[in-house]
Design a protein around this motif. Structure first.
Motif, short mmCIF file in Angstrom:
data_model
loop_
_atom_site.label_atom_id
_atom_site.label_comp_id
_atom_site.label_asym_id
_atom_site.label_seq_id
_atom_site.Cartn_x
_atom_site.Cartn_y
_atom_site.Cartn_z
N LEU A 399 -3.40 -25.33 15.74
CA LEU A 399 -3.76 -24.37 15.87
C LEU A 399 -2.99 -23.28 16.29
O LEU A 399 -3.00 -22.01 15.92
CB LEU A 399 -4.88 -24.37 16.86
N GLU A 400 -1.76 -23.77 17.01
CA GLU A 400 -0.76 -22.61 17.36
C GLU A 400 0.00 -22.14 16.03
O GLU A 400 0.29 -21.26 16.20
CB GLU A 400 -0.04 -23.26 18.50
N ASN A 401 -0.06 -23.12 15.04
CA ASN A 401 0.76 -22.36 13.87
C ASN A 401 -0.11 -21.78 13.09
O ASN A 401 0.51 -21.38 11.76
CB ASN A 401 1.07 -23.88 13.07
N LEU A 402 -1.52 -21.51 13.17
CA LEU A 402 -2.42 -21.08 12.26
C LEU A 402 -1.94 -19.29 12.07
O LEU A 402 -1.23 -18.98 13.10
CB LEU A 402 -3.83 -20.76 12.59
N GLU A 403 -2.00 -18.91 11.00
CA GLU A 403 -1.79 -17.31 11.07
C GLU A 403 -2.92 -16.52 11.55
O GLU A 403 -2.76 -15.35 11.87
CB GLU A 403 -1.33 -16.94 9.65
N PHE A 404 -4.19 -17.11 11.39
CA PHE A 404 -5.24 -16.33 11.74
C PHE A 404 -6.50 -17.27 12.23
O PHE A 404 -6.72 -18.14 11.48
CB PHE A 404 -5.84 -15.42 10.78
#
Ligand SMILES: Nc1nc2c(c(=O)[nH]1)N[C@H]1C(S)=C(S)[C@@H](COP(=O)(O)OP(=O)(O)OC[C@H]3O[C@@H](n4cnc5c(=O)[nH]c(N)nc54)[C@H](O)[C@@H]3O)O[C@H]1N2
Ligand SMILES: Nc1nc2c(c(=O)[nH]1)N[C@H]1C(S)=C(S)[C@@H](COP(=O)(O)OP(=O)(O)OC[C@H]3O[C@@H](n4cnc5c(=O)[nH]c(N)nc54)[C@H](O)[C@@H]3O)O[C@H]1N2
Ligand code: SF4
Ligand SMILES: [Mo]
Length: 699
Positions: A399-404
């Motif tokens: 989730l930390e790598n999601l853009e949004f």
């Protein structure tokens, strides 16, 4: 001055009626069971009794958050719309994933707007708690009957023999079998001379109540059930009451699973298997029921199929006291196309779509793995996959790598702390309630609509939040969303004349329409306070989409090859457990519900504890392929040797959450240990039971 309001409890599948006392500020100051509810008749459990405390929880968000700071609703919706549209414009529709959690199966908003949101985006990346829960039941019903929603429930109040596997309704209050006061109904079954047999690696409170407890090696249900099928055939005990396909194929498949052949694998003596098979065949009527224990394991679909097959083979499907199909007041006709899975596949692991969903077990790698179709944004609605999904820690990192990320959720917890925008629904007192999903699985036909018990001021309802998100993504005016659904539904039903009788477009009007089109022709208003629609009636002909019941669907027969080659793991294996005062991951913030016996301990058999040199309260390191946790040992002879148990939904020590009580009772997450690479192949369901682990005393 105080006043009284009535509503359905939204917290578990038992759908109990509640009587609320509210003060001048519309605060709930007292909760009792609603004696006049015709289904629950005043029953209530400790979670329902804490409804007021939950409603007033000061840690719940009163306003939306945008990047962690409070924002106005308009600003938050615009931020959500802008962020999601940017991802779709840059990477395409599949770059936005949706995860619907368990409370969306209880809410009007989740039931009526979830699929609109998925269609609005047009993404293949739809995930839900269903693949951490009951997906095998859908696959079994889908292939055996043609409709994945045709899940039969045990007719508890009329059964005279109940063989229950992998369920513990004395803690859970039941699942895919909505029955207020499930414990009382089990006691009543025994009082009228019926027998209860519980198959579970743990001697649970439900097993304590039973006539017989059968301890079984975790994950071995398919072998055990096959040996019962084998015995029915071998002893000429089958009694078919319906036309079926696949009888001979099933007989043949069961051939090698004699009670003697399976007893080494299951730990259940051959003699016990024979006795149970004979009792099941002789009882008038009898029913077999399985739940989380039989679903969330490596052979979840095979086990579920064999349960369903046993109800057919013993003549107990669609018969009072057997396994029956409820007739929901809002049901709208039957499906016409037969069922199949694998209409598309997940990008990274190539896992088949099931019921339009991809397995939550593959969510993390779909976010992490670069390339066309990679997930760049996520919408969660009432879900906490960081604690609830297999290898949730990996999801947390992903989730930390999601853009949004957007979350529709009242709390900032282990999952929603990653969201750029959090849209909190109003408290339950301010929310209308109708159990669209659960009222299709009740042990009596029953309906109840609860209007909001208090005014929500200028906060949008959860339905309005969802409609607004649909609007942001489709460009439609959110107010048109409901009218569009009403028009198309009425047209399909050939009942356009009904429009004039319905109110202005809203979630409530849609419910009213569904009820009017339903089999009892009720109005929404008629169901306020609860309406009993009688005992379940035989209705197989109405639900069967296939020409005949398929006792041996081809994909299942094929999966038996996997069963043949497999053996439950050697060494210690991990299983889950539920506590009456917990609710998955999200009610540990209620002081009245945590503490006492509701703690996150590692239960293990005293003989194993002694062998490991572990005493009560000692710290034990538990290691699996996916991760490791340290938990306090609780030796307890209710659990089989070789099996250890941790409850799920704990692990509230992560930074950035805003649930203060839960943080003080953090515990560890069992889903740090469960393995996202292991799934039930046919359904994509997560494997939470029978997870191989190593144990080590710390210090
Ligand atoms: N208090 C409370 N109530 C709840 C919930 C909650 O978290 N807390 N959650 C709700 C939800 S979302 C659901 S889906 C339902 C679930 O309701 P249930 O299915 O009744 O859930 P559990 O209590 O987990 O019972 C599962 C049982 O399966 C046993 N088991 C584990 N592995 C195996 C196995 O391999 N074979 C067999 N035969 N048994 C096995 C476990 O020991 C356990 O006793 O409960 C709902 N109600
Ligand atoms: N190891 C292991 N893992 C399990 C299980 C197990 O037995 N063992 N059980 C599995 C099962 S059966 C299930 S169903 C899943 C549950 O998995 P999830 O649904 O992912 O998890 P929950 O803990 O139910 O999270 C509910 C979320 O909804 C929010 N919420 C509460 N009420 C509302 C509401 O009215 N509206 C909205 N929008 N949000 C709300 C809460 O704050 C929380 O964030 O967990 C699964 N995980
Ligand atoms: S059993 Fe379930 S529905 Fe009934 S009061 Fe308890 S939590 Fe609510
Ligand atoms: Mo569940």
């Amino acid at each position: 001055m105080t006043r009284t309001a009535f509503r359905t409890c939204p917290l578990c599948e038992a759908v109990c009626g509640l009587e609320l006392t509210l003060d001048d500020d519309d605060k709930v100051i007292k909760v009792r069971g609603d004696k006049n509810d015709p289904f629950s008749k005043g029953f209530i459990c400790p979670k329902g009794a804490s409804f007021g405390r939950l409603d007033n929880d000061p840690d719940k968000l009163a306003a939306p958050l945008v990047r962690g700071g409070e924002a106005g609703w308009e600003e938050a919706f615009e931020a959500a719309g802008h962020g999601l549209r940017r991802i779709i414009d840059t990477y395409g529709k599949d770059a936005v994933a949706i995860y619907l959690g368990n409370p969306s199966a209880h809410s009007v908003a989740g039931s009526l707007y979830g699929s609109l949101l998925i269609k609005g985006i047009g993404t293949k990346n739809f995930y839900s708690a269903s693949t951490a829960d009951q997906m095998p039941k859908h696959v079994s019903a889908g292939y055996m009957l043609g409709d994945p929603l045709a899940i039969a429930v045990p007719d508890l109040d009329r059964a005279s023999y109940l063989l229950m596997l992998g369920a513990n309704p004395l803690e859970s209050n039941g699942s895919l079998c909505s029955a207020p006061d499930f414990p009382g109904r089990l006691k009543e079954l025994r009082r009228r001379g019926g027998r209860l047999v519980v198959v579970d690696p743990r001697r649970t409170r439900t097993a304590e109540l039973a006539d017989r407890h059968v301890p079984l090696r975790p994950g071995a249900d398919a072998w055990f059930l096959f040996s019962i099928v084998h015995t029915l055939f071998a002893e000429g005990l089958t009694r078919l009451r319906h036309e079926v396909d696949g009888l001979e194929q099933l007989r043949e498949l069961a051939g090698e699973f004699s009670p003697e052949a399976t007893e080494q694998i299951t730990g259940v003596p051959a003699q016990a298997v024979r006795e149970i098979a004979r009792e099941l065949a002789a009882a008038e009527p009898a029913v077999v029921y399985g739940r989380i224990g039989t679903c969330t394991q490596e052979f979840g679909t095979l086990a579920t199929w064999l349960i369903d097959a046993l109800n057919v083979l013993t003549g107990n499907l669609d018969r009072p006291g057997g396994a029956m199909f409820p007739k929901a007041a809002h049901s709208v006709g039957r499906r016409s196309r037969p069922y199949r899975t694998g209409r598309w596949h997940s990008r990274v692991r190539g896992l088949p779509e099931v019921n339009g969903e991809l397995p939550v077990a593959t969510l993390a790698e779909e976010i992490e793995t670069e390339g066309e179709g990679q997930i760049k944004a996520l919408i969660t609605v009432g879900g906490n996959p960081v604690l609830s999904a297999p290898n949730g820690d990996r999801i947390g990192r992903a989730l930390e790598n999601l853009e949004f990320m957007v979350s529709v959720d009242p709390y900032v917890n282990e999952t929603t702390r990653h969201a750029d925008v959090v849209l909190p629904p109003p408290p339950h007192t301010r929310t209308p309630h109708y159990d669209v999903a659960l009222l299709a699985f009740t042990v009596r036909n029953y309906a109840r609509y609860s209007p909001p018990a208090a005014d929500r001021g200028d906060r949008p309802s959860e339905s309005e939040i969802m409609a607004r998100l649909v609007g942001e993504l489709t460009g439609a005016d959110p107010r048109d969303v409901d009218e569009f659904v009403i028009q198309t539904t009425l047209k399909k039903a050939g009942r356009e004349d009904l429009r004039a009788e319905l109110g202005p477009p809203s979630a409530e009007t849609r419910l009213d329409m569904m009820l009017r089109l339903g089999p009892y022709g009720l109005t929404l208003a008629e169901t306020v306070g609860g309406i009993d629609l009688g005992p379940l009636q035989p209705r197989l002909a109405e639900v069967l989409v296939l020409e005949r019941i398929d006792l041996c669907p081809e994909p299942f027969a094929k999966d038996v090859e996997r069963l043949r080659a497999a053996r439950p793991a050697d060494g210690f294996v991990l299983i889950g457990r539920r506590h009456l005062r917990s609710n998955n991951s999200w009610m540990h913030n209620i002081p009245e519900l945590v503490g006492g016996s509701n703690t996150c301990t590692l239960r293990l058999n005293p003989a194993d504890a002694e062998r490991l040199g572990v005493g009560a309260g000692d710290t034990v390191r538990v290691t699996s392929r996916a991760g490791e946790v340290e938990a306090q040992a609780e030796p307890n002879d209710e659990i089989m040797p070789g099996v250890v148990s941790l409850p799920h939904g704990w692990g509230h020590s992560r930074p950035g959450t805003r649930t203060r009580v839960a943080a003080e009772h953090a515990g560890v997450s069992v889903n740090t240990l469960t393995d996202e690479q292991e799934i039930d192949v046919l359904s994509g369901n997560a494997v939470f039971n029978g997870v191989p682990v190593r144990l080590e005393r710390v210090g």
